[in-house]
Design an enzyme around this catalytic site. Structure first.
Site, PDB file in Angstrom:
ATOM      1  N   THR A   1      23.998 -38.216 -21.559  1.00  0.00           N
ATOM      2  CA  THR A   1      25.161 -39.113 -21.607  1.00  0.00           C
ATOM      3  C   THR A   1      25.088 -39.990 -22.857  1.00  0.00           C
ATOM      4  O   THR A   1      26.078 -40.197 -23.558  1.00  0.00           O
ATOM      5  CB  THR A   1      25.242 -39.981 -20.339  1.00  0.00           C
TER       6      THR A   1
ATOM      7  N   LYS B   1      12.569 -59.021 -20.136  1.00  0.00           N
ATOM      8  CA  LYS B   1      12.128 -60.431 -20.183  1.00  0.00           C
ATOM      9  C   LYS B   1      12.872 -61.250 -19.145  1.00  0.00           C
ATOM     10  O   LYS B   1      12.740 -62.465 -19.106  1.00  0.00           O
ATOM     11  CB  LYS B   1      12.384 -61.004 -21.580  1.00  0.00           C
TER      12      LYS B   1
END
Lengths: 138, 302
Positions: free
Chosen positions: B52, B80
Protein backbone atom coordinates in the site's frame (compact mmCIF):
# COMPACT_ATOMS: atom_id res chain seq x y z
CA UNK A 1 -42.92 -0.26 51.73
CA UNK A 2 -44.08 3.32 51.58
CA UNK A 3 -42.16 6.39 50.49
CA UNK A 4 -43.75 9.78 51.07
CA UNK A 5 -45.21 11.48 48.00
CA UNK A 6 -43.04 14.16 46.55
CA UNK A 7 -44.11 17.77 46.06
CA UNK A 8 -41.88 19.06 43.29
CA UNK A 9 -39.67 16.68 41.39
CA UNK A 10 -39.49 13.61 39.20
CA UNK A 11 -40.59 9.99 39.54
CA UNK A 12 -38.85 7.56 37.20
CA UNK A 13 -41.15 4.57 37.00
CA UNK A 14 -40.90 1.21 35.22
CA UNK A 15 -37.13 0.97 35.38
CA UNK A 16 -36.24 -2.69 34.68
CA UNK A 17 -35.79 -4.53 37.99
CA UNK A 18 -32.19 -4.37 39.18
CA UNK A 19 -31.22 -1.41 36.99
CA UNK A 20 -32.01 1.50 39.30
CA UNK A 21 -28.56 1.57 40.86
CA UNK A 22 -26.95 1.86 37.44
CA UNK A 23 -29.34 4.72 36.57
CA UNK A 24 -28.44 6.33 39.91
CA UNK A 25 -24.74 6.13 39.15
CA UNK A 26 -24.88 7.31 35.50
CA UNK A 27 -27.16 10.25 36.41
CA UNK A 28 -24.83 11.09 39.33
CA UNK A 29 -27.77 11.23 41.70
CA UNK A 30 -25.39 11.12 44.65
CA UNK A 31 -24.72 14.76 43.74
CA UNK A 32 -28.43 15.67 43.62
CA UNK A 33 -29.41 18.48 45.98
CA UNK A 34 -32.89 17.15 46.80
CA UNK A 35 -34.05 13.91 48.39
CA UNK A 36 -33.58 10.71 46.44
CA UNK A 37 -35.46 7.45 47.04
CA UNK A 38 -34.47 4.33 45.18
CA UNK A 39 -36.89 1.40 45.25
CA UNK A 40 -35.89 -1.98 43.92
CA UNK A 41 -37.98 -5.04 43.06
CA UNK A 42 -41.30 -3.28 43.45
CA UNK A 43 -44.21 -5.57 42.39
CA UNK A 44 -45.47 -4.63 38.93
CA UNK A 45 -48.56 -5.92 37.12
CA UNK A 46 -46.94 -5.43 33.74
CA UNK A 47 -43.42 -6.68 34.35
CA UNK A 48 -43.61 -8.73 37.55
CA UNK A 49 -40.97 -6.54 39.18
CA UNK A 50 -39.66 -3.05 38.51
CA UNK A 51 -37.45 -0.38 40.05
CA UNK A 52 -38.51 3.20 40.80
CA UNK A 53 -36.49 6.34 41.55
CA UNK A 54 -38.16 9.31 43.23
CA UNK A 55 -36.44 12.67 43.25
CA UNK A 56 -37.76 15.51 45.33
CA UNK A 57 -36.46 18.99 44.53
CA UNK A 58 -34.90 17.83 41.24
CA UNK A 59 -36.51 19.04 38.02
CA UNK A 60 -33.88 18.43 35.33
CA UNK A 61 -32.03 15.29 34.36
CA UNK A 62 -29.92 14.17 31.42
CA UNK A 63 -32.78 12.55 29.52
CA UNK A 64 -30.42 11.06 26.94
CA UNK A 65 -28.60 9.03 29.55
CA UNK A 66 -31.86 7.93 31.11
CA UNK A 67 -33.31 6.97 27.72
CA UNK A 68 -30.20 4.95 26.93
CA UNK A 69 -30.27 3.05 30.24
CA UNK A 70 -34.02 2.55 30.56
CA UNK A 71 -35.75 3.40 27.26
CA UNK A 72 -39.07 1.95 28.41
CA UNK A 73 -39.27 3.83 31.69
CA UNK A 74 -41.97 6.39 32.42
CA UNK A 75 -41.03 9.80 33.76
CA UNK A 76 -43.61 11.64 35.85
CA UNK A 77 -42.90 15.30 36.45
CA UNK A 78 -44.47 16.44 39.72
CA UNK A 79 -45.37 20.02 40.62
CA UNK A 80 -47.22 20.98 43.79
CA UNK A 81 -47.89 17.32 44.48
CA UNK A 82 -49.57 16.71 41.10
CA UNK A 83 -48.32 14.92 37.99
CA UNK A 84 -48.05 17.68 35.40
CA UNK A 85 -46.27 15.77 32.67
CA UNK A 86 -45.64 12.17 31.67
CA UNK A 87 -42.59 11.67 29.50
CA UNK A 88 -41.94 8.63 27.32
CA UNK A 89 -38.32 8.71 26.32
CA UNK A 90 -36.78 7.59 23.07
CA UNK A 91 -33.26 6.42 22.40
CA UNK A 92 -30.99 9.38 21.59
CA UNK A 93 -29.26 9.50 18.21
CA UNK A 94 -25.92 10.32 19.82
CA UNK A 95 -24.32 9.52 23.16
CA UNK A 96 -21.34 11.63 24.15
CA UNK A 97 -19.13 10.60 27.07
CA UNK A 98 -21.74 8.26 28.52
CA UNK A 99 -20.15 4.95 27.61
CA UNK A 100 -16.65 4.05 26.47
CA UNK A 101 -15.60 1.86 23.58
CA UNK A 102 -14.60 -1.63 24.66
CA UNK A 103 -12.73 -2.45 21.46
CA UNK A 104 -9.06 -2.70 22.52
CA UNK A 105 -8.02 -1.70 18.98
CA UNK A 106 -10.06 1.54 19.05
CA UNK A 107 -8.15 4.85 18.88
CA UNK A 108 -10.08 6.05 21.95
CA UNK A 109 -8.00 3.66 24.08
CA UNK A 110 -4.81 5.66 23.45
CA UNK A 111 -5.55 9.13 22.09
CA UNK A 112 -5.83 11.77 24.83
CA UNK A 113 -8.67 14.29 24.91
CA UNK A 114 -11.12 12.41 22.66
CA UNK A 115 -14.82 12.44 23.43
CA UNK A 116 -16.40 8.99 23.50
CA UNK A 117 -19.14 9.34 20.90
CA UNK A 118 -21.63 6.64 19.91
CA UNK A 119 -24.33 6.80 17.24
CA UNK A 120 -27.54 4.82 17.32
CA UNK A 121 -27.17 2.19 14.57
CA UNK A 122 -30.47 0.38 14.96
CA UNK A 123 -33.42 1.80 16.87
CA UNK A 124 -35.21 -1.54 17.08
CA UNK A 125 -32.32 -3.41 18.65
CA UNK A 126 -30.94 -0.35 20.45
CA UNK A 127 -27.43 -1.00 19.15
CA UNK A 128 -24.98 1.88 19.36
CA UNK A 129 -21.73 2.04 17.43
CA UNK A 130 -18.54 3.91 18.27
CA UNK A 131 -18.08 6.69 15.69
CA UNK A 132 -14.36 6.00 15.47
CA UNK A 133 -14.11 2.22 15.07
CA UNK A 134 -17.81 1.36 14.52
CA UNK A 135 -17.72 -1.40 17.16
CA UNK A 136 -21.11 -2.16 18.64
CA UNK A 137 -21.63 -1.41 22.30
CA UNK A 138 -23.26 -4.40 24.00
CA UNK B 1 -11.13 20.38 2.11
CA UNK B 2 -12.05 16.71 1.73
CA UNK B 3 -10.65 13.58 3.35
CA UNK B 4 -11.19 9.91 2.52
CA UNK B 5 -11.74 7.93 5.71
CA UNK B 6 -14.53 5.55 4.70
CA UNK B 7 -15.54 4.54 1.17
CA UNK B 8 -19.05 5.77 1.98
CA UNK B 9 -17.62 9.31 2.31
CA UNK B 10 -17.81 9.30 -1.49
CA UNK B 11 -21.08 9.33 -3.43
CA UNK B 12 -21.52 6.89 -6.33
CA UNK B 13 -21.11 9.86 -8.70
CA UNK B 14 -17.82 10.82 -7.07
CA UNK B 15 -16.62 7.22 -7.32
CA UNK B 16 -17.55 7.21 -11.02
CA UNK B 17 -15.57 10.42 -11.53
CA UNK B 18 -12.54 8.95 -9.75
CA UNK B 19 -12.70 5.78 -11.83
CA UNK B 20 -13.03 7.90 -14.99
CA UNK B 21 -9.91 9.82 -13.98
CA UNK B 22 -8.08 6.55 -13.28
CA UNK B 23 -9.07 5.27 -16.75
CA UNK B 24 -7.83 8.50 -18.26
CA UNK B 25 -4.50 8.18 -16.40
CA UNK B 26 -4.09 4.61 -17.67
CA UNK B 27 -4.71 5.75 -21.25
CA UNK B 28 -2.55 8.83 -21.13
CA UNK B 29 -0.16 8.91 -18.14
CA UNK B 30 1.95 11.67 -19.68
CA UNK B 31 -0.94 14.12 -19.30
CA UNK B 32 -0.71 13.69 -15.51
CA UNK B 33 3.08 13.57 -15.17
CA UNK B 34 3.39 17.06 -13.65
CA UNK B 35 -0.07 17.39 -12.13
CA UNK B 36 1.33 17.40 -8.57
CA UNK B 37 4.61 19.20 -9.26
CA UNK B 38 5.71 21.04 -6.14
CA UNK B 39 3.34 19.06 -3.91
CA UNK B 40 4.35 16.68 -1.14
CA UNK B 41 2.61 13.51 0.04
CA UNK B 42 3.41 12.35 3.59
CA UNK B 43 3.04 8.61 4.07
CA UNK B 44 2.54 8.03 7.79
CA UNK B 45 2.64 4.26 8.20
CA UNK B 46 2.36 3.48 11.89
CA UNK B 47 1.90 -0.14 10.86
CA UNK B 48 4.09 -1.66 8.16
CA UNK B 49 2.45 -2.29 4.78
CA UNK B 50 4.83 -2.49 1.92
CA UNK B 51 2.44 -2.72 -1.02
CA UNK B 52 0.00 0.00 0.00
CA UNK B 53 2.81 2.39 0.87
CA UNK B 54 4.72 1.73 -2.33
CA UNK B 55 1.53 2.14 -4.31
CA UNK B 56 0.92 5.58 -2.76
CA UNK B 57 4.54 6.59 -3.26
CA UNK B 58 4.58 5.41 -6.88
CA UNK B 59 1.30 7.27 -7.44
CA UNK B 60 2.71 10.55 -6.15
CA UNK B 61 5.98 10.21 -8.08
CA UNK B 62 4.05 9.55 -11.30
CA UNK B 63 2.10 12.74 -10.69
CA UNK B 64 5.40 14.65 -10.46
CA UNK B 65 5.15 15.18 -6.70
CA UNK B 66 7.42 14.35 -3.78
CA UNK B 67 7.06 11.93 -0.89
CA UNK B 68 8.12 12.17 2.75
CA UNK B 69 7.19 9.89 5.63
CA UNK B 70 7.96 6.79 7.65
CA UNK B 71 7.10 3.14 7.30
CA UNK B 72 7.17 1.91 10.87
CA UNK B 73 5.83 3.41 14.11
CA UNK B 74 9.19 2.65 15.76
CA UNK B 75 10.74 5.33 13.51
CA UNK B 76 8.07 7.91 14.30
CA UNK B 77 7.36 10.30 17.13
CA UNK B 78 4.50 8.04 18.25
CA UNK B 79 7.17 5.79 19.78
CA UNK B 80 7.87 8.76 22.08
CA UNK B 81 4.20 8.94 22.98
CA UNK B 82 3.01 11.64 20.58
CA UNK B 83 -0.72 11.60 19.86
CA UNK B 84 -2.17 11.15 16.36
CA UNK B 85 -3.65 14.66 16.55
CA UNK B 86 -0.28 16.26 17.28
CA UNK B 87 1.50 14.21 14.62
CA UNK B 88 -0.85 15.29 11.83
CA UNK B 89 -0.80 18.92 12.92
CA UNK B 90 2.98 18.92 12.66
CA UNK B 91 3.18 16.90 9.44
CA UNK B 92 0.46 19.07 7.90
CA UNK B 93 2.87 21.97 8.09
CA UNK B 94 5.37 20.06 5.91
CA UNK B 95 3.14 18.20 3.44
CA UNK B 96 0.13 18.97 1.23
CA UNK B 97 -1.64 15.64 1.75
CA UNK B 98 -1.27 12.71 4.15
CA UNK B 99 -1.81 8.97 3.60
CA UNK B 100 -2.05 7.26 6.98
CA UNK B 101 -2.05 3.65 8.02
CA UNK B 102 -2.54 3.02 11.72
CA UNK B 103 -3.03 -0.08 13.85
CA UNK B 104 -5.72 1.70 15.90
CA UNK B 105 -9.19 1.70 14.39
CA UNK B 106 -10.52 5.21 13.90
CA UNK B 107 -7.06 6.86 13.97
CA UNK B 108 -7.43 8.42 10.48
CA UNK B 109 -10.79 9.86 11.50
CA UNK B 110 -9.17 11.50 14.52
CA UNK B 111 -6.41 12.75 12.23
CA UNK B 112 -9.00 14.27 9.86
CA UNK B 113 -10.64 16.10 12.76
CA UNK B 114 -7.40 17.99 13.44
CA UNK B 115 -5.57 18.10 10.14
CA UNK B 116 -5.10 21.19 7.99
CA UNK B 117 -4.42 19.03 4.91
CA UNK B 118 -6.44 16.16 3.36
CA UNK B 119 -6.12 12.77 5.07
CA UNK B 120 -6.37 9.49 3.19
CA UNK B 121 -7.06 6.40 5.27
CA UNK B 122 -4.58 3.80 4.05
CA UNK B 123 -5.98 1.19 6.45
CA UNK B 124 -6.88 1.36 10.13
CA UNK B 125 -6.59 -1.98 11.93
CA UNK B 126 -9.38 -4.34 10.94
CA UNK B 127 -11.70 -1.45 10.18
CA UNK B 128 -11.57 0.44 6.84
CA UNK B 129 -9.35 0.43 3.78
CA UNK B 130 -11.14 2.68 1.30
CA UNK B 131 -8.36 2.92 -1.30
CA UNK B 132 -8.38 -0.88 -1.57
CA UNK B 133 -12.12 -0.64 -2.24
CA UNK B 134 -11.53 1.98 -4.93
CA UNK B 135 -8.97 -0.39 -6.43
CA UNK B 136 -11.50 -3.22 -6.36
CA UNK B 137 -14.21 -1.05 -7.93
CA UNK B 138 -11.88 0.16 -10.68
CA UNK B 139 -10.89 -3.45 -11.41
CA UNK B 140 -14.51 -4.64 -11.56
CA UNK B 141 -15.49 -1.77 -13.83
CA UNK B 142 -12.52 -2.29 -16.15
CA UNK B 143 -13.06 -6.05 -16.30
CA UNK B 144 -16.85 -6.02 -16.54
CA UNK B 145 -17.62 -2.58 -17.93
CA UNK B 146 -20.11 -1.89 -15.14
CA UNK B 147 -20.65 -1.92 -11.39
CA UNK B 148 -24.29 -3.01 -11.40
CA UNK B 149 -26.21 -6.22 -12.16
CA UNK B 150 -23.47 -8.61 -11.10
CA UNK B 151 -23.34 -11.75 -8.98
CA UNK B 152 -20.39 -11.19 -6.68
CA UNK B 153 -18.95 -14.04 -4.66
CA UNK B 154 -16.76 -13.45 -1.61
CA UNK B 155 -14.77 -16.41 -0.34
CA UNK B 156 -12.54 -17.08 2.67
CA UNK B 157 -12.31 -14.96 5.78
CA UNK B 158 -15.43 -12.81 5.60
CA UNK B 159 -15.40 -12.09 9.34
CA UNK B 160 -12.14 -10.22 9.80
CA UNK B 161 -11.56 -9.17 6.18
CA UNK B 162 -11.98 -5.40 6.16
CA UNK B 163 -11.63 -5.29 2.36
CA UNK B 164 -14.68 -7.55 2.12
CA UNK B 165 -16.80 -5.38 4.43
CA UNK B 166 -15.88 -2.17 2.59
CA UNK B 167 -16.49 -3.65 -0.86
CA UNK B 168 -19.88 -5.10 0.17
CA UNK B 169 -20.87 -1.67 1.58
CA UNK B 170 -19.74 0.06 -1.61
CA UNK B 171 -21.45 -2.41 -3.98
CA UNK B 172 -24.66 -2.37 -1.94
CA UNK B 173 -25.35 1.07 -3.44
CA UNK B 174 -25.54 -0.26 -7.01
CA UNK B 175 -28.56 -1.83 -8.72
CA UNK B 176 -28.97 -5.55 -9.19
CA UNK B 177 -25.99 -6.79 -7.16
CA UNK B 178 -26.35 -10.31 -5.78
CA UNK B 179 -23.95 -11.44 -3.09
CA UNK B 180 -22.77 -15.02 -2.56
CA UNK B 181 -20.91 -15.26 0.74
CA UNK B 182 -18.75 -18.39 0.97
CA UNK B 183 -16.93 -19.05 4.23
CA UNK B 184 -16.50 -21.54 7.04
CA UNK B 185 -19.11 -21.03 9.77
CA UNK B 186 -16.46 -19.47 12.04
CA UNK B 187 -15.56 -16.79 9.50
CA UNK B 188 -18.97 -15.59 8.28
CA UNK B 189 -19.60 -11.88 7.67
CA UNK B 190 -20.47 -9.92 10.83
CA UNK B 191 -24.14 -9.34 11.65
CA UNK B 192 -23.96 -5.64 10.86
CA UNK B 193 -23.11 -6.43 7.23
CA UNK B 194 -26.03 -8.86 7.03
CA UNK B 195 -28.25 -6.19 8.65
CA UNK B 196 -27.13 -3.73 5.96
CA UNK B 197 -28.00 -6.15 3.16
CA UNK B 198 -31.35 -7.04 4.72
CA UNK B 199 -32.19 -3.39 5.33
CA UNK B 200 -31.48 -2.56 1.67
CA UNK B 201 -33.44 -5.66 0.58
CA UNK B 202 -30.45 -6.97 -1.34
CA UNK B 203 -30.16 -10.54 -2.43
CA UNK B 204 -27.49 -12.59 -0.64
CA UNK B 205 -26.82 -16.18 0.29
CA UNK B 206 -24.44 -17.58 2.86
CA UNK B 207 -22.89 -20.93 2.17
CA UNK B 208 -19.89 -23.09 3.01
CA UNK B 209 -19.81 -24.60 -0.47
CA UNK B 210 -17.67 -22.89 -3.12
CA UNK B 211 -18.01 -25.53 -5.87
CA UNK B 212 -21.80 -25.40 -6.10
CA UNK B 213 -22.01 -21.60 -6.13
CA UNK B 214 -18.99 -20.83 -8.32
CA UNK B 215 -20.85 -21.39 -11.65
CA UNK B 216 -23.25 -18.48 -10.99
CA UNK B 217 -20.61 -15.88 -10.11
CA UNK B 218 -19.48 -12.99 -12.32
CA UNK B 219 -16.86 -11.94 -9.78
CA UNK B 220 -15.05 -14.07 -7.22
CA UNK B 221 -13.30 -12.07 -4.51
CA UNK B 222 -10.90 -14.40 -2.70
CA UNK B 223 -9.39 -13.47 0.66
CA UNK B 224 -6.59 -14.68 2.82
CA UNK B 225 -7.28 -16.15 6.25
CA UNK B 226 -5.15 -13.78 8.31
CA UNK B 227 -2.93 -15.45 10.87
CA UNK B 228 -2.70 -12.29 12.97
CA UNK B 229 -6.46 -12.41 13.67
CA UNK B 230 -6.25 -15.75 15.49
CA UNK B 231 -5.27 -16.46 19.07
CA UNK B 232 -4.90 -20.14 18.36
CA UNK B 233 -2.54 -21.64 15.76
CA UNK B 234 -4.65 -24.80 15.47
CA UNK B 235 -7.79 -22.85 14.43
CA UNK B 236 -5.76 -20.83 11.96
CA UNK B 237 -4.27 -23.89 10.28
CA UNK B 238 -7.65 -25.64 10.09
CA UNK B 239 -9.43 -22.64 8.55
CA UNK B 240 -6.56 -21.52 6.32
CA UNK B 241 -7.01 -24.47 4.02
CA UNK B 242 -10.83 -24.29 3.84
CA UNK B 243 -10.91 -22.97 0.31
CA UNK B 244 -8.15 -23.22 -2.22
CA UNK B 245 -8.94 -22.06 -5.72
CA UNK B 246 -7.42 -24.52 -8.19
CA UNK B 247 -7.58 -24.96 -12.00
CA UNK B 248 -10.04 -27.85 -11.37
CA UNK B 249 -12.44 -25.52 -9.56
CA UNK B 250 -11.97 -22.84 -12.22
CA UNK B 251 -13.41 -25.32 -14.75
CA UNK B 252 -16.74 -25.01 -12.92
CA UNK B 253 -16.82 -21.24 -13.37
CA UNK B 254 -18.08 -19.04 -16.20
CA UNK B 255 -15.60 -18.18 -18.91
CA UNK B 256 -16.33 -14.55 -18.08
CA UNK B 257 -15.57 -14.86 -14.34
CA UNK B 258 -13.13 -12.33 -12.87
CA UNK B 259 -11.09 -13.50 -9.88
CA UNK B 260 -9.97 -10.71 -7.56
CA UNK B 261 -7.80 -10.84 -4.45
CA UNK B 262 -6.53 -7.88 -2.39
CA UNK B 263 -3.15 -9.67 -1.96
CA UNK B 264 -0.94 -10.82 -0.38
CA UNK B 265 -2.10 -14.39 -0.83
CA UNK B 266 -0.83 -17.39 1.06
CA UNK B 267 -2.18 -20.54 -0.53
CA UNK B 268 -5.86 -19.74 -1.14
CA UNK B 269 -5.29 -19.37 -4.89
CA UNK B 270 -2.95 -21.96 -6.31
CA UNK B 271 -0.22 -20.46 -8.50
CA UNK B 272 -1.46 -22.52 -11.47
CA UNK B 273 -4.51 -20.24 -11.61
CA UNK B 274 -2.28 -17.19 -12.25
CA UNK B 275 -2.02 -17.96 -15.97
CA UNK B 276 -5.79 -18.19 -16.39
CA UNK B 277 -6.98 -14.98 -18.13
CA UNK B 278 -9.80 -14.82 -15.58
CA UNK B 279 -7.23 -14.18 -12.81
CA UNK B 280 -7.29 -10.41 -12.38
CA UNK B 281 -5.42 -9.92 -9.11
CA UNK B 282 -2.15 -8.67 -10.53
CA UNK B 283 -3.99 -6.26 -12.83
CA UNK B 284 -5.96 -5.27 -9.72
CA UNK B 285 -2.73 -4.46 -7.82
CA UNK B 286 -1.62 -2.26 -10.72
CA UNK B 287 -4.99 -0.51 -10.77
CA UNK B 288 -4.35 0.44 -7.13
CA UNK B 289 -1.66 2.89 -8.17
CA UNK B 290 -3.84 4.54 -10.84
CA UNK B 291 -6.85 4.98 -8.59
CA UNK B 292 -4.64 6.44 -5.86
CA UNK B 293 -3.27 8.90 -8.43
CA UNK B 294 -6.85 9.89 -9.25
CA UNK B 295 -7.68 10.26 -5.56
CA UNK B 296 -4.62 12.41 -4.81
CA UNK B 297 -5.56 14.72 -7.72
CA UNK B 298 -9.15 14.99 -6.47
CA UNK B 299 -8.23 15.75 -2.85
CA UNK B 300 -5.53 18.24 -3.86
CA UNK B 301 -7.99 19.76 -6.35
CA UNK B 302 -5.38 19.75 -9.13
Amino acid sequence: MKIDSIQNGIVIDHIPAGKAMQVYQYLKLDEAEGSVALLQNVPSRKHGKKDIIKLDGVTELDWNILAFLAPDCTVNVIADGNTVEKKHLKLPETLTDVIVCKNPRCITTVEPGLHHIFKLANRETGVYRCVYCESAHN
Amino acid sequence: MRHLIDILDLTCEEIDELLDTADSIIENPAAYATRCAGKKLATLFFEPSTRTRLSFEAAMYELGGHVIGFSDAANSSSSKGESVSDTVRVVGSYADIIAMRHFKEGAPMVAAMKSTVPIINAGDGGHNHPTQTLTDLLTIRREKGRLDNLTVGFCGDLKFGRTVHSLISALSRYEGIRFVLVSPKELQVPDYIKDLLTEKELSFIETTDLESTLPEMDILYMTRVQKERFFNEEDYLRLRDSYILTPEKMRLAKQTLSVLHPLPRVNEISVEVDDDPRACYFRQAKNGKFVRMALICKLLEV
